[in-house]
Design an enzyme around this catalytic site. Sequence first.
Site, PDB file in Angstrom:
ATOM      1  CG  ASP A 281      -4.752   3.049  10.772  1.00  0.00           C
ATOM      2  OD1 ASP A 281      -5.719   3.753  11.141  1.00  0.00           O
ATOM      3  OD2 ASP A 281      -4.801   2.339   9.745  1.00  0.00           O
TER       4      ASP A 281
ATOM      5  NE  ARG B  38      -2.784   1.303   3.451  1.00  0.00           N
ATOM      6  CZ  ARG B  38      -3.732   1.524   4.384  1.00  0.00           C
ATOM      7  NH1 ARG B  38      -4.992   1.713   4.039  1.00  0.00           N
ATOM      8  NH2 ARG B  38      -3.416   1.529   5.671  1.00  0.00           N
TER       9      ARG B  38
END
Length: 541
Positions: free
Chosen positions: A449, A168
């Site tokens: 996150d 990613r």
Amino acid sequence: MTMLGAEAVQPIELRGATLPDSERVLTTEAMTFLAELGARFAAPRAQLLQARRQRQEKIDAGALPGFLPATESIRKEDWQILGIPADLQDRRVEITGPVDRKMVINALNAQVRVFMADFEDSLAPSWEKVVQGQANLMDAVAGTIEYTNPANGKHYALDEDPAVLICRVRGLHLDEAHLQQDGQALPGALVDFALYFLHNHQALLSKGSGPYFYIPKLESHLEARWWAEVFAYSEERFGLQPGTIKVTCLIETLPAVFEMDEILYELRNNIVGLNCGRWDYIFSYIKTLKNHPDRVLPDRQVVTMEKPFLNAYSRLLIRTCHRRGALAMGGMAAFIPAKDPETQAKVLEKVTADKELEARNGHDGTWIAHPGLAQTAMGVMDQYIGDAPNQLGVSRESDAPITAEHLLQPCEGQATEQGMRANIRIAVQYIEAWISGNGCVPIYGLMEDAATAEISRASIWQWIRHGTVLDNGQLVTQALFEQMLNQELETVRQELGGQRFDSGRFEQAAELFRAITCAEQLTDFLTLPGYEILSKNTSNG
């Protein structure tokens, strides 16, 4: 200088420190490729970011996002994506995490189908971590990655049959300050893509896999078109068959949910699926509709996938993907296994319920943040998917049409003092970790996150702006927020201990949190001002 058509390509200027892995990551070939990508795609990326700002101005002025009349034919016509490689057909459980060396090994060894190695929301992109992360993935692809813990001598190495690797990259809004071209920082997305693709595509293809990517935070099909052009250029540049690069796009912004067909269409040679990035999607709902007093969200803890606007999003994504032959990936279970048996039972119960909802809806796979949840998530997905590789056969064509009103539906629920205080404690701890170089942090039993901190601070900003009243009757004001922030900072100090608190960057984190939460305009991403601090805090040269 290299030549690009009739024009000279400005070389890349390295502003980051020379690191142990620099020589093999930042090769002459890599810097040349980066220069070519920067020359072609950096300026169009700036135009796309400007288009985001212009669209947001209209929504701030009272408009609501919706399906695009100009692209109705794409939504109505029958067409399919190019196809899905064999090793991406079954993605029933994926684990995600940053590109730290031990994390990469443990994630690839987890009992899952895919590991998403993350340069985005779970990585604080210090120069050292960006370069080291690329080196770690090169070793992972080569099968040679290993790590010995200096504290206890424990050794980590890859098992026989590791998970499929997907990289990613950073979102379009983030720069890489340590690589500049013509005085401008390169887009972080291009840096992450170029280095992983360049160094690994041949080795991946030789073992029957390929260069696979997750693309985050798209807001329009024009941004998808930009990526399609990046992929097409890269494939041609290295003599690869069109469609060799494969990509899954996260639908984690409110504008993008209205352009899913168009995003699939623009990337039809390369795309294999879409993913419900639910936490960022909730943040985007707040951010996009921030000026609309009738769309204020309650405590984030009650904004679950059962809420009508989120359930509509999940079902529309599945229906859209499956109609086009693409996989529909579910969202993240951020829980961490608990040592206490009673707490652990509750954790597994919540994970099971969450995954059952996704599987029943027809998702082809789901995300976890910890290997300890793999067995539970796999058990649920196995129950629904069985011996088939996926649920592409679940069409949802008989569903009632999902309208813009469904996707924008206000969310019922209460804003509470407890929820606001929890938001403050979590956001401060996460921001402190991020500006210190750690983007993936266990806090109160969840692997957090950047999306968590984004929702927390955006919710409070929205409550202040629209005069939300908490369950205890208090009006949310800037003064109340600042009072709670000071109180919760002391709570965090007591929880962590004075030594950890005083040696950390909690005061700096609290100041950043205060500044963006009390600002007149909602800051687009806390990682933008955070990156300025991170670059100064870490030894980046």
